[in-house]
Design a protein around this motif. Structure first.
Motif, mmCIF file in Angstrom:
data_model
loop_
_atom_site.group_PDB
_atom_site.id
_atom_site.type_symbol
_atom_site.label_atom_id
_atom_site.label_comp_id
_atom_site.label_asym_id
_atom_site.label_seq_id
_atom_site.Cartn_x
_atom_site.Cartn_y
_atom_site.Cartn_z
ATOM 1 N N LEU A 6 0.916 -1.342 0.016
ATOM 2 C CA LEU A 6 -0.040 -0.059 0.120
ATOM 3 C C LEU A 6 0.832 1.212 -0.021
ATOM 4 C CD1 LEU A 6 -2.392 -1.315 2.726
ATOM 5 C CD2 LEU A 6 -2.837 -1.315 0.218
ATOM 6 N N VAL A 7 0.913 1.981 -1.173
ATOM 7 C CA VAL A 7 1.824 3.215 -1.248
ATOM 8 C C VAL A 7 0.869 4.568 -0.929
ATOM 9 C CG1 VAL A 7 3.317 4.375 -2.768
ATOM 10 C CG2 VAL A 7 2.981 1.876 -2.904
ATOM 11 N N PRO A 8 1.261 5.194 -0.084
ATOM 12 C CA PRO A 8 0.353 6.847 -0.075
ATOM 13 C C PRO A 8 0.628 7.423 -1.067
ATOM 14 C CG PRO A 8 2.307 6.450 1.617
ATOM 15 C CD PRO A 8 2.362 5.002 0.582
ATOM 16 N N GLY A 9 -0.027 8.603 -1.156
ATOM 17 C CA GLY A 9 0.157 9.680 -1.904
ATOM 18 C C GLY A 9 1.112 10.731 -1.361
ATOM 19 N N TRP A 17 -3.235 4.405 5.261
ATOM 20 C CA TRP A 17 -3.955 3.015 5.103
ATOM 21 C C TRP A 17 -4.339 2.442 6.431
ATOM 22 C CZ3 TRP A 17 -5.058 2.174 0.220
ATOM 23 C CH2 TRP A 17 -4.075 2.708 -0.810
ATOM 24 N N HIS A 18 -4.463 3.147 7.667
ATOM 25 C CA HIS A 18 -4.548 2.228 8.903
ATOM 26 C C HIS A 18 -5.778 1.999 8.993
ATOM 27 C CE1 HIS A 18 -6.491 6.043 10.206
ATOM 28 N NE2 HIS A 18 -6.874 5.416 11.344
ATOM 29 N N LEU A 209 -9.751 6.316 4.131
ATOM 30 C CA LEU A 209 -10.188 6.915 5.467
ATOM 31 C C LEU A 209 -11.708 7.078 5.499
ATOM 32 C CD1 LEU A 209 -7.506 9.681 5.790
ATOM 33 C CD2 LEU A 209 -7.394 7.548 6.636
ATOM 34 N N SER A 210 -12.511 7.388 4.389
ATOM 35 C CA SER A 210 -13.761 7.465 4.556
ATOM 36 C C SER A 210 -14.503 6.326 4.261
ATOM 37 C CB SER A 210 -14.190 8.768 3.691
ATOM 38 O OG SER A 210 -14.099 7.989 2.265
ATOM 39 N N ARG A 211 -14.000 5.337 3.469
ATOM 40 C CA ARG A 211 -14.912 4.237 3.083
ATOM 41 C C ARG A 211 -14.034 2.973 3.115
ATOM 42 N NH1 ARG A 211 -20.037 6.067 1.349
ATOM 43 N NH2 ARG A 211 -20.774 3.844 1.640
ATOM 44 N N PRO A 212 -13.581 2.637 4.236
ATOM 45 C CA PRO A 212 -12.226 1.667 4.216
ATOM 46 C C PRO A 212 -12.850 0.170 3.877
ATOM 47 C CG PRO A 212 -12.672 2.419 6.425
ATOM 48 C CD PRO A 212 -13.209 3.200 5.688
ATOM 49 N N ARG A 213 -14.090 -0.154 4.404
ATOM 50 C CA ARG A 213 -14.693 -1.418 4.215
ATOM 51 C C ARG A 213 -15.021 -1.756 2.480
ATOM 52 N NH1 ARG A 213 -15.574 -4.221 8.482
ATOM 53 N NH2 ARG A 213 -15.500 -3.177 10.557
ATOM 54 N N GLU A 214 -15.663 -0.413 1.912
ATOM 55 C CA GLU A 214 -16.022 -0.664 0.482
ATOM 56 C C GLU A 214 -14.631 -0.758 -0.120
ATOM 57 O OE1 GLU A 214 -17.037 1.366 2.902
ATOM 58 O OE2 GLU A 214 -19.441 1.697 2.566
ATOM 59 N N LEU A 215 -13.844 -0.066 0.200
ATOM 60 C CA LEU A 215 -12.378 -0.039 -0.730
ATOM 61 C C LEU A 215 -11.736 -1.459 -0.347
ATOM 62 C CD1 LEU A 215 -10.225 1.176 -2.291
ATOM 63 C CD2 LEU A 215 -9.336 2.207 -0.446
ATOM 64 N N THR A 216 -11.711 -1.693 0.825
ATOM 65 C CA THR A 216 -11.084 -3.184 0.910
ATOM 66 C C THR A 216 -11.870 -4.271 0.380
ATOM 67 O OG1 THR A 216 -10.434 -2.661 3.255
ATOM 68 C CG2 THR A 216 -10.589 -4.920 2.816
ATOM 69 N N ALA A 217 -13.142 -4.242 0.232
ATOM 70 C CA ALA A 217 -13.857 -5.165 -0.550
ATOM 71 C C ALA A 217 -13.466 -5.108 -1.964
ATOM 72 C CB ALA A 217 -15.412 -5.122 -0.445
ATOM 73 N N TYR A 218 -13.264 -4.154 -2.659
ATOM 74 C CA TYR A 218 -12.761 -4.061 -3.913
ATOM 75 C C TYR A 218 -11.385 -4.455 -4.171
ATOM 76 C CZ TYR A 218 -11.133 -1.812 -8.296
ATOM 77 O OH TYR A 218 -10.364 -1.775 -9.577
ATOM 78 N N LEU A 219 -10.518 -4.116 -2.899
ATOM 79 C CA LEU A 219 -9.177 -4.799 -3.308
ATOM 80 C C LEU A 219 -9.027 -6.472 -3.058
ATOM 81 C CD1 LEU A 219 -7.266 -2.250 -1.005
ATOM 82 C CD2 LEU A 219 -7.183 -2.153 -3.330
ATOM 83 N N LEU A 220 -10.088 -6.933 -2.144
ATOM 84 C CA LEU A 220 -10.010 -8.176 -2.283
ATOM 85 C C LEU A 220 -10.569 -8.880 -3.558
ATOM 86 C CD1 LEU A 220 -11.474 -8.717 1.386
ATOM 87 C CD2 LEU A 220 -9.093 -8.980 0.703
ATOM 88 N N GLY A 221 -11.582 -8.103 -4.248
ATOM 89 C CA GLY A 221 -11.984 -8.702 -5.506
ATOM 90 C C GLY A 221 -10.835 -8.696 -6.253
ATOM 91 N N VAL A 222 -9.971 -7.791 -6.299
ATOM 92 C CA VAL A 222 -8.792 -7.614 -7.448
ATOM 93 C C VAL A 222 -7.943 -9.020 -7.336
ATOM 94 C CG1 VAL A 222 -6.811 -6.392 -7.949
ATOM 95 C CG2 VAL A 222 -8.866 -5.220 -7.721
#
Length: 224
Positions: A6-9, A17-18, A209-222
């Protein structure tokens, strides 16, 4: 088990990414959030890439995720070690040899941002709350103040020295309410520079930071 690098901006704070790291770990994967010294004038893109490569040394199944300016570090990492997939989240997508400083004018970022602000009814002047924290819980935002640091000029001035994107799945994904890099801009850049369609997740520019669960679900799908 997949390892998510996980590379930050800009600024380089791994703290960004915490909220995602524990969710990936709960799903049975490894998550390595890499801290980059954005405020160190002696380090730039090559050094950032070297830090990411070192952080995931010895891992075989690596999904490389770059957020915002992290998009300029990602191809340098992929040129140095194998990766299973790449995810570019609300990212600056470079051309070979381009600098991050050149990117803004090259893609028409400012015009796209102002147009979206006018259509959306929020300020045209860049403001931290209006553009980055508008969908982030105030308590989460407050906890990040200690981790904020500037991004010095070197990283913006160093050419992104890679020849081509690797022959692995490359996913471009945007927060559907990103005000800094509006969806229309990101969709055009993804098609022009990567030849891929843009995926959407809930949230703004700081979706981790704002929607970690939805983003994580996307990453798991990848990784499936």
């Amino acid at each position: 088990m997949t390892t998510y690098a996980l590379v930050p901006g800009a600024g380089g704070a791994a703290w960004y990414w915490h909220r995602v790291v524990p969710l990936l770990e709960q799903a049975g994967h490894e998550a390595v959030a890499v801290d980059l010294p954005g405020d160190d004038a002696d380090e730039g893109l090559p050094e950032y890439a070297a830090r990411v490569v070192a952080a995931v040394a010895g891992r075989a199944d690596v999904v490389l995720v770059g957020q915002s300016m992290g998009g300029f570090t990602v191809p340098l990492v992929a040129a140095q070690r194998p990766v299973a997939a790449i995810v570019l989240l609300n990212a600056m997508v470079p051309l070979p040899g381009e600098t991050a400083g050149e990117w803004w004018d090259a893609v028409g970022s400012e015009a796209a941002r102002v147009e979206a602000a006018r259509e959306g009814g929020y300020p045209e002047e860049i403001d931290l709350d209006a553009y980055f924290l508008h969908d982030v819980d105030p308590a989460v935002a407050a906890s990040g103040e200690a981790h904020q640091r500037p991004e010095v000029d070197r990283a913006f001035e160093t050419p992104c020295d890679f020849e081509s994107w690797p022959d692995v799945p490359v996913h471009a994904v945007a927060g559907e309410d990103d005000r800094f890099f509006p969806v229309a801009l990101q969709r055009r850049v993804a098609r022009e520079r990567l030849g891929v369609d843009l995926d959407l997740v809930p949230g703004g520019h700081l979706a981790a930071l704002s929607r970690p669960r939805e983003l994580t679900a996307y990453l798991l799908g990848v990784a499936r």
